[in-house]
Design an enzyme around this catalytic site. Structure first.
Site, PDB file in Angstrom:
ATOM      1  N   TYR A 214     -23.302  13.382  60.781  1.00  0.00           N
ATOM      2  CA  TYR A 214     -23.745  12.307  59.892  1.00  0.00           C
ATOM      3  C   TYR A 214     -22.605  11.356  59.513  1.00  0.00           C
ATOM      4  CZ  TYR A 214     -25.889   9.902  55.950  1.00  0.00           C
ATOM      5  OH  TYR A 214     -26.368   8.937  55.102  1.00  0.00           O
ATOM      6  N   ASP A 273     -35.634   7.906  63.182  1.00  0.00           N
ATOM      7  CA  ASP A 273     -34.370   7.203  63.051  1.00  0.00           C
ATOM      8  C   ASP A 273     -33.246   7.666  63.977  1.00  0.00           C
ATOM      9  OD1 ASP A 273     -33.390   4.886  62.058  1.00  0.00           O
ATOM     10  OD2 ASP A 273     -32.968   5.622  60.060  1.00  0.00           O
ATOM     11  N   LYS A 411     -24.570  -6.400  54.318  1.00  0.00           N
ATOM     12  CA  LYS A 411     -25.548  -6.907  53.346  1.00  0.00           C
ATOM     13  C   LYS A 411     -25.309  -8.366  52.961  1.00  0.00           C
ATOM     14  CE  LYS A 411     -27.821  -3.065  53.111  1.00  0.00           C
ATOM     15  NZ  LYS A 411     -29.183  -2.961  53.677  1.00  0.00           N
ATOM     16  N   GLU A 510     -40.553  -5.453  46.850  1.00  0.00           N
ATOM     17  CA  GLU A 510     -40.665  -5.150  45.420  1.00  0.00           C
ATOM     18  C   GLU A 510     -40.581  -6.427  44.590  1.00  0.00           C
ATOM     19  OE1 GLU A 510     -38.750  -0.660  45.306  1.00  0.00           O
ATOM     20  OE2 GLU A 510     -37.449  -2.385  45.570  1.00  0.00           O
ATOM     21  N   ASP A 627     -42.484  11.710 102.961  1.00  0.00           N
ATOM     22  CA  ASP A 627     -41.917  10.380 102.735  1.00  0.00           C
ATOM     23  C   ASP A 627     -40.405  10.495 102.968  1.00  0.00           C
ATOM     24  OD1 ASP A 627     -41.499   7.717 101.640  1.00  0.00           O
ATOM     25  OD2 ASP A 627     -40.856   8.722  99.804  1.00  0.00           O
ATOM     26  N   TYR A 628     -39.730   9.344 103.067  1.00  0.00           N
ATOM     27  CA  TYR A 628     -38.274   9.420 103.303  1.00  0.00           C
ATOM     28  C   TYR A 628     -37.477   9.092 102.029  1.00  0.00           C
ATOM     29  CZ  TYR A 628     -33.644   8.800 105.251  1.00  0.00           C
ATOM     30  OH  TYR A 628     -32.294   8.917 105.495  1.00  0.00           O
ATOM     31  N   ASP A 813     -42.669  10.366  96.561  1.00  0.00           N
ATOM     32  CA  ASP A 813     -42.146  10.121  95.213  1.00  0.00           C
ATOM     33  C   ASP A 813     -42.661   8.857  94.547  1.00  0.00           C
ATOM     34  OD1 ASP A 813     -39.361   8.011  95.266  1.00  0.00           O
ATOM     35  OD2 ASP A 813     -40.538   8.462  97.051  1.00  0.00           O
TER      36      ASP A 813
END
Length: 916
Positions: A214, A273, A411, A510, A627-628, A813
């Protein structure tokens, strides 16, 4: 959503929580009808639990000592203060028959503040779903009752836990189980009264790993990068962007293990997050069937910034383990898609998802809101009105500009103060008539340099424009109480929130709710905020342009009442419609939609080596169809460099040497390439250009299937491809006899991909409707071929002429190989055993080469000897890739390994038989 072609959708203010919940319920019912498991549970994986924990170990009886005798008290000359008297009363010993108080408990729990929007959204989902919230306990506080008291200083090394905390390693298993039992009974205040249970499950982390994760990698590496800051910008000394990678990976692994422990089939998993970006990929490995969503709450930077990260590919691959990744805004999702294309070279699907070896991750965006009802109730708190009246009286006759931010470099507090100074400089009529009240709450990591810079700027403005009876800037570096906060927002004549980068800013929302009952004042927002894309009626500015911000302040302060009301009503509708509850319900809806999609409907199992071996050994005749590129040789940047490995050649030579085996390479390559690298293998059959040509085993001539077809469309396609080649540096056109391909391996992968989408759209919507052609999107290429020629037709031809085959192994694939798998769907679903018989009509690849119509009519349907269990269609890539194949392997090397294994077991059986 097509991140490259589709513009962002306008904000929908007609949405309602009830509607979204009804849609979620309908999706769950539909999934259950399709027999797709839906448990009704949502696992929310967050960095922190929304609970703080404090610990004090109960002393054992023999550790409790008798207290010494209490000396007689002496009367003091000075009476105690009321506070001291109250403390003395609370410290009186409890009666002997009183119940044990909380200080005798080992654990105490309290609400953790922060991430209020996310937590309120999770709580609201309890109205419809049982939930499990998984998160770190955080630092475990030492209870104030602990003796001796512990110091509370914090160490400077982010990988070391702060002192004064309880070391996790000192806790016993019984201690941990006791906390888990308490968390099981814990209920937050915002949980619906009649809602379903929310279980809180702690992740126990080593303290050193937890803080290296953290305080180290998250805060020193990812957070600055996601906010457009590089590490030298936020550290005075040399900072390594890779120093704390090990604890970041270890903590993500611990979270993934904890999720796997509680997971049940049908659970929805939402990971929240940037702290946990590796968890989706780890869960994809341990829980391949799980529906996993990732929501990124922070901004996501442009690819030019993100590519500076040393572990950029690990982070992107970790995120792409999710089925759905959601961001705050369209632009963030666009940046992420661009990073996947530019950094990793991954393909973007037509629906805007990211294709990683067949696993498709959907990309979306969904803005977060606030709990509008709770904020509205908080604005009615009885303590607010007195403070509101006091502020009005204090600043009577003056306009009030309000700002509230963390004192953090992103900020934009410094830029805001300079813009306010510019307002007083450019509009001197405001000197003495306007004040800026700026509240800066302390950030997680203090920055003395930034604090000093802000203080000096405030002092400069007040010294330059203030007087004895007027102070233009009032700066409060403190955390203010809720009553003061809402009083400040309610009294403002203008709100100014101008971060340099920000995801969701709750203060802006707010502010709008607080203004509903007062002045309906305007709001200035930075265009670099995630929320700015939804709050379009705010005055949006570039926070680096001081003149623009100052002009916006002047406009906001002089705005007419009619315009204020109009803007406020639109903002209020947005804020009260797109709430945290709606956001959480929308996430559940989006992930359920992915659960019901074809990409999530089935996980292809890994091919069973024992079952493969069993059917191979007992078959008298076997077909191998390969397939190749991407199947026998890995995909490389330069196509000419995709040469077969020594092991591949060894396996093909060994298989073709067995007279029971019929082996074909069915490739998109031209015949010249195949002959150059594989032509020396005598009994190897080849098909070139996606079924346009065929060379039978043991022969040297090629047969052309397109001779009898109208190929005049090739000139029209060539002109279109030339146009896009001129616009895309590094691209080129490959013209074959049966098809034409545009390779967009551009120096700028994103631009090449964009041009591919444009070119594909033009071909499909114009030319393909008039001509017998189809358009195929491959790996970095766009191919146009006739409808009658494809790999599936070649497989039918081989099977038609080898009806006695008792074993089929077919591997590929990409999308063109799905034609082979489709051709081998010979039996109805669920058919098993010898009773299931297949019949094959003469395929087009047979009749095209028959010559005359009379010759073609000579061919009749054939009965096949193959049984359903002996058909091994195998997709190369991720188990979750969308395919018609029954089995999968992960890499071309595994295809070769299986071939060599079959050769070995056949040789061993032959040796054993000869020895007998």
């Amino acid at each position: 959503m097509d991140s490259f072609a589709e513009p962002r959708r306008p904000i929908d203010n007609t949405i309602s929580l009830a509607d979204v919940r009804a849609q979620v319920h309908k999706l769950e019912e539909d999934l259950r009808e399709k027999n797709i498991p839906v448990s009704g549970r949502i696992i929310q994986v967050c960095h922190y639990l929304p609970v703080t924990c404090a610990f004090f170990r109960r002393p054992s009886p023999d550790e409790i000592l008798s207290p010494p005798a209490t000396p007689p008290a002496k009367a003091a000359d000075i009476p105690p203060s009321p506070v001291e008297a109250q403390q003395d009363e609370s410290a009186l010993p409890a009666p002997k028959d009183a119940a044990p108080n909380k200080s005798q408990q080992q654990w105490s729990l309290a609400v953790r503040y922060g991430h209020s929007a996310m937590v309120s959204g999770i709580d609201s989902l309890a109205a419809t779903h049982e939930q499990i919230v998984i998160g770190w306990t955080g630092d475990i506080q030492a209870s104030p009752n602990a003796v001796p008291p512990l110091a509370t200083a914090v160490t400077s090394d982010p990988s070391s836990p702060p002192t004064g905390k309880v070391d996790t390693s000192s806790l016993s298993d019984e201690d941990k189980k006791e906390l888990e039992a308490m968390l099981e009974d814990y209920r937050s205040r915002d949980e619906p009264e009649n809602g379903k249970k929310i279980h809180y499950v702690p992740v126990w982390l080593d303290d050193k790993d937890a803080h290296g994760h953290y305080d180290g990698y998250c805060k020193q590496t990812l957070w600055p990068l996601f906010h457009y800051l590089l590490w030298q910008d936020v550290a005075t000394e040399y900072a390594s962007a890779d120093a704390h990678w090990a604890p970041y990976a270890a903590v993500n692994a611990a979270f993934a293990r904890r999720v796997a422990e509680v997971y049940r089939p049908g659970d929805l998993i939402w990971i929240h997050d940037y702290h946990l970006l590796l968890v989706p990929s780890l869960l994809r490995q341990s829980l391949p069937e799980a529906a996993v969503g990732l929501f990124v709450h922070t901004p996501f930077p442009s690819s030019e910034v993100f590519r500076c990260l040393p572990r950029r590919k690990e982070i992107l691959d970790g995120m792409l383990g999710a089925n759905l990744i959601c961001f705050q805004t369209y632009s963030y999702s666009r940046h992420f898609t661009s990073s996947c294309v530019r950094v990793c070279g991954y393909e973007v699907t037509s629906g805007g998802g990211i294709d990683v070896q067949g696993h498709v991750t959907a990309i979306g965006y969904c803005p977060v809101g606030v709990d509008a009802d709770r904020v509205a109730k908080d604005t009615l708190r009885p303590g607010i009105q007195p403070k509101l009246d006091a502020l009005r009286a204090l600043y009577e006759g003056k306009k009030i500009i309000v700002g509230r931010d963390k004192l953090d470099v992103v900020k934009g507090v410094v830029q805001k103060l300079r813009a306010f100074e510019k307002l007083l400089q450019d509009y001197p009529q405001w000197i003495g008539n306007v004040v800026l009240i700026q509240v800066t709450s302390p950030a997680l990591t203090d920055s003395p340099k930034l604090e000093r810079q802000v203080s000096e700027l405030v002092a400069h403005i007040n010294g330059e424009y203030g007087s004895l009876d007027f102070i233009p800037v009032h700066h409060y570096h403190q955390t203010i109480k809720k009553d003061e906060f809402y009083a400040l927002l309610s009294v403002a004549d203008l709100g100014v929130i101008t971060p340099l980068r920000d995801g969701m800013n709750t203060t802006s929302m707010e502010f709008v709710i607080s203004q509903e009952r007062t002045k309906k004042s305007p709001l200035i927002l930075s265009e670099f905020m995630g929320i700015s894309s939804t709050m379009t009626e705010a005055l949006q500015i570039n926070p680096w342009n001081m003149s623009e911000v100052a002009a916006a302040m002047h406009r906001g302060l002089t705005m007419s009442e009619e315009e204020k009301v109009r803007r406020h009503q639109q903002l209020y509708k947005t804020v009260t419609t797109h709430t945290s509850q709606t956001w959480a319900a929308m996430l559940a809806k989006k992930l359920l939609e992915r659960l019901g999609s074809q990409n999530m409907a089935r996980q292809t199992p890994f091919i069973p080596k024992g079952q493969l071996e069993q059917h191979y050994l007992k078959a008298k005749k076997r077909l191998f169809l390969f397939d190749y590129d991407g199947t026998l040789a890995p995909i490389v940047k330069v196509p000419s460099a995709a040469v077969p490995s020594k092991e591949t050649l060894q396996a093909l030579e060994a298989l073709t040497a067995d007279p029971k085996n019929v082996v074909y390479i069915i490739s998109g390559r031209d015949g010249e390439f195949l002959e150059q690298h594989l032509g020396h293998i005598k009994n190897l059959g080849m098909s070139a250009e996606h079924g346009g040509f065929i060379r039978e085993p043991g022969e040297s001539t090629w047969r052309n299937f397109t001779e009898s077809l109208d190929m005049s469309w090739m000139s029209e396609v060539l002109e279109i491809f030339k146009y896009y080649t001129e616009r895309t540096t590094g691209s080129h056109i490959e013209v074959k006899k049966s098809s034409i391909t545009w390779h967009y391996r551009s120096a700028d992968p994103e631009w090449g991909l964009f041009q591919c989408h444009q070119c594909q759209d033009l071909l499909e919507n114009n030319l393909a409707r008039k001509r017998p052609i189809e358009v195929l999107v491959g790996k970095k290429n766009l191919e146009v071929r006739p409808l009658a020629v494809n790999k599936g037709e070649i497989v039918k031809r081989i099977l038609y002429f080898n009806p006695d085959a008792e074993f089929i192994f077919c591997a590929g694939d990409d999308k063109t190989d799905e034609d082979m798998f489709r051709a081998l769907l010979l039996f109805p679903q669920g058919a098993t055993g010898q009773s299931a018989k297949a019949r094959l009509d003469p395929p087009l690849s047979v009749t095209l080469l028959a010559g005359s119509k009379e010759d073609a009519e000579k061919y009749a349907p054939v009965e096949l000897a193959i049984e359903p269990e002996a058909v091994f269609t195998t997709a190369v890539g991720h188990s979750s890739k969308r395919t018609l194949a029954a089995w999968h392997v992960t890499t071309p090397e595994e295809v070769v390994e299986h071939m060599l294994h079959l050769v070995r077991v056949a040789n061993e059986q032959e040796q054993q038989s000869s020895s007998l």
